[in-house]
Design an enzyme around this catalytic site. Structure first.
Site, short mmCIF file in Angstrom:
data_model
loop_
_atom_site.label_atom_id
_atom_site.label_comp_id
_atom_site.label_asym_id
_atom_site.label_seq_id
_atom_site.Cartn_x
_atom_site.Cartn_y
_atom_site.Cartn_z
CG ASN A 1 -24.80 -39.23 24.43
OD1 ASN A 1 -25.61 -38.35 24.73
ND2 ASN A 1 -23.50 -39.09 24.56
N GLY A 2 -25.48 -40.21 20.73
CA GLY A 2 -25.43 -39.71 19.35
C GLY A 2 -26.68 -40.19 18.65
CG PHE B 1 -34.12 -38.99 25.82
CD1 PHE B 1 -33.65 -38.20 24.80
CD2 PHE B 1 -35.50 -39.08 26.01
CE1 PHE B 1 -34.53 -37.51 23.96
CE2 PHE B 1 -36.38 -38.41 25.17
CZ PHE B 1 -35.89 -37.62 24.15
N GLY C 1 -34.27 -44.80 21.32
CA GLY C 1 -35.20 -45.40 20.37
C GLY C 1 -35.82 -46.69 20.89
CG HIS D 1 -24.56 -43.74 14.67
ND1 HIS D 1 -25.44 -42.70 14.91
CD2 HIS D 1 -23.74 -43.80 15.72
CE1 HIS D 1 -25.14 -42.14 16.06
NE2 HIS D 1 -24.11 -42.78 16.57
NE ARG E 1 -18.60 -47.22 16.78
CZ ARG E 1 -19.38 -46.38 17.43
NH1 ARG E 1 -19.34 -46.34 18.74
NH2 ARG E 1 -20.18 -45.59 16.79
CD GLU F 1 -23.19 -49.15 17.86
OE1 GLU F 1 -23.32 -48.97 19.10
OE2 GLU F 1 -22.88 -48.26 17.08
NE ARG G 1 -21.65 -35.68 18.91
CZ ARG G 1 -21.74 -36.95 18.53
NH1 ARG G 1 -22.28 -37.26 17.37
NH2 ARG G 1 -21.29 -37.91 19.30
P1 AMP Z 1 -26.90 -45.22 23.69
O1 AMP Z 1 -25.99 -44.16 23.13
O2 AMP Z 1 -27.52 -46.09 22.66
O3 AMP Z 1 -26.29 -45.99 24.83
O4 AMP Z 1 -28.15 -44.42 24.32
C1 AMP Z 1 -27.99 -43.52 25.39
C2 AMP Z 1 -29.27 -42.72 25.57
O5 AMP Z 1 -30.38 -43.62 25.70
C3 AMP Z 1 -29.24 -41.87 26.82
O6 AMP Z 1 -29.78 -40.60 26.54
C4 AMP Z 1 -30.15 -42.62 27.77
O7 AMP Z 1 -30.80 -41.79 28.65
C5 AMP Z 1 -31.14 -43.27 26.85
N1 AMP Z 1 -31.68 -44.46 27.50
C6 AMP Z 1 -31.04 -45.64 27.70
N2 AMP Z 1 -31.83 -46.49 28.38
C7 AMP Z 1 -32.97 -45.82 28.64
C8 AMP Z 1 -34.18 -46.15 29.33
N3 AMP Z 1 -34.35 -47.33 29.90
N4 AMP Z 1 -35.13 -45.20 29.40
C9 AMP Z 1 -34.94 -44.01 28.83
N5 AMP Z 1 -33.85 -43.63 28.17
C10 AMP Z 1 -32.87 -44.52 28.08
#
Ligand code: AMP
Length: 374
Positions: free
Chosen positions: A189-190, A261, A310, A158, A69, A361, A219
């Site tokens: 996170n992003g 989150f 999401g 993305h 990536r 991804e 950000r």
């Molecule tokens: P990613 O970058 O796709 O790995 O997403 C990370 C973000 O998703 C972080 O802010 C996590 O807190 C949120 N996240 C991942 N799993 C959960 C969950 N089961 N409940 C709430 N937030 C989540």
């Protein structure tokens, strides 16, 4: 498409995620990640990885390729690319466009070339899906000559996820990709939003860098550029301090002290006022983008939520799309109580279908690698 598995490497600034995945079936043979890497520790990480593959009984010679990536492909790299020394030199030239993201990817590629000399190394770019953004969407309204000289335009990021999710949403609905106008919300996170017409991106929220657009973990997303001038002129911040502020100390973290989150939602429920503000700013920005992209597309068939937040946080989906029935969006609260998916969360008679679709991804990269090699 090759059935031979692809080793997918996703090298971040301080971690290396890997997965061995069959591009035809999507089956993952092994996956994992090595955390807290220093810049010179990728060789060590790849040794760990090789040992892990050996333990899992995965022979290097059974692999089709290594897929990497790479966040920024600039204007040169608009599709998956077989890496040789010339490409490596080209990627080095792009570092100023993605100083945080491209160097670890390049380090990962160099180490993988040394560790797996017999395997093709393929770079897959997060910007590629946006290479043919319409000029009206890709162009910043600044001095045109200066922008041209410095490669300043909206590239989008993305794309590996957005492209995968656009197809996965079409597959889930059993409808041809070419017949769908889609809005995709990648909230991890992003975070980024993309408007997709017939499988091609026509607008996206990230720009020259991943700083533009939605509110993210650390950000700010969209910001009056005058804020930067003010911070330099009145706040006395220098370039490195600004860089650090914008990339690492803004967004949810800057507003509330909380980046994750899950923790943010817990704090909101506990009555934390700054967490509430962060949550509201996050949802408001997202709602604004949904409205903008509905206008760009002239209405959408599908809106899809993906990535960590999401896929998992029902209340964000509810709050972002609440009260939009006049725009044809009706969420079913019971259906919305879902994690992961793929799932439909709109009512049966909602003119716009709303989905939750898990992104993948690594599989997206493996498929692009397999498509290139065939
Ligand atoms: P990613 O970058 O796709 O790995 O997403 C990370 C973000 O998703 C972080 O802010 C996590 O807190 C949120 N996240 C991942 N799993 C959960 C969950 N089961 N409940 C709430 N937030 C989540």
């Amino acid at each position: 498409m090759t059935a031979r598995p692809v080793l997918v490497l996703n090298a971040g600034s301080s971690s290396l995620k890997y997965q061995v995945v069959r591009p035809d079936t999507g089956r993952s043979l092994t996956r994992g990640h090595v955390e807290r890497l220093g810049s010179d520790e990728f060789a060590e990480a790849l040794r760990t990885l090789s040992e892990e593959l050996a333990r899992e009984g995965i022979d290097q010679t059974s692999l089709a390729a290594v897929g990497h990536r790479v966040v920024h492909g600039g204007q040169q790299y608009v599709s998956a690319t077989l890496v040789d020394d010339d490409v490596l030199a080209g990627l080095e030239e792009l570092v100023p466009l993605a100083p945080l993201h491209n160097p670890p990817a390049i380090a990962g590629i160099r180490q993988a070339m040394a560790a797996y000399p017999g395997l093709p190394q393929v770079a897959v770019f997060d910007t590629a899906f946006f290479a043919d953004l319409p000029p009206a969407a890709a162009t910043y309204a600044i001095d045109a000559e200066l922008a041209h000289r410095l490669g300043i335009r909206r590239y989008g990021m993305h794309g590996i996820s957005h492209e995968y999710v656009a197809q996965a949403a079409a597959d889930f609905l059993g409808r041809p990709l070419g017949n769908l106008d889609q809005v995709i919300l990648h909230l991890g996170n992003g975070a980024s939003a993309t408007a997709v017409r017939a499988g091609r991106s026509v607008e996206t929220s990230m720009g020259l860098t991943p700083l533009e657009g939605l509110v993210m973990g650390t950000r700010a997303g969209d910001l009056d550029p005058g804020v930067l001038l003010h911070l330099m002129r009145v706040g006395d911040l220098d370039l490195d301090e600004l860089d650090d502020l914008l990339n690492h100390r803004s967004g949810l973290l800057g507003l509330s002290g909380i980046q994750d989150f899950r923790d943010l939602v817990t704090a909101v429920d506990g009555g934390d006022a700054s967490a509430r503000t962060a949550y509201d700013v996050y949802c408001h920005r997202l709602r604004k983008y949904v409205g903008a992209y509905l206008a760009v597309l002239g209405g959408a068939d599908v809106i899809t939520f993906t990535a960590g937040t999401g896929e998992n946080v029902a209340r964000v989906r509810r709050d972002v799309l609440a009260g939009l029935d006049r725009l044809g969006i009706n969420i079913d609260p019971e259906r919305n109580d879902v994690r992961g998916g793929p799932a439909r969360i709109s009512t049966d008679d909602s003119p716009v279908t709303v989905l939750v679709v898990p992104t993948d991804e690594e599989l997206s990269i493996a498929r692009q690698v397999a498509a290139l090699l065939s």
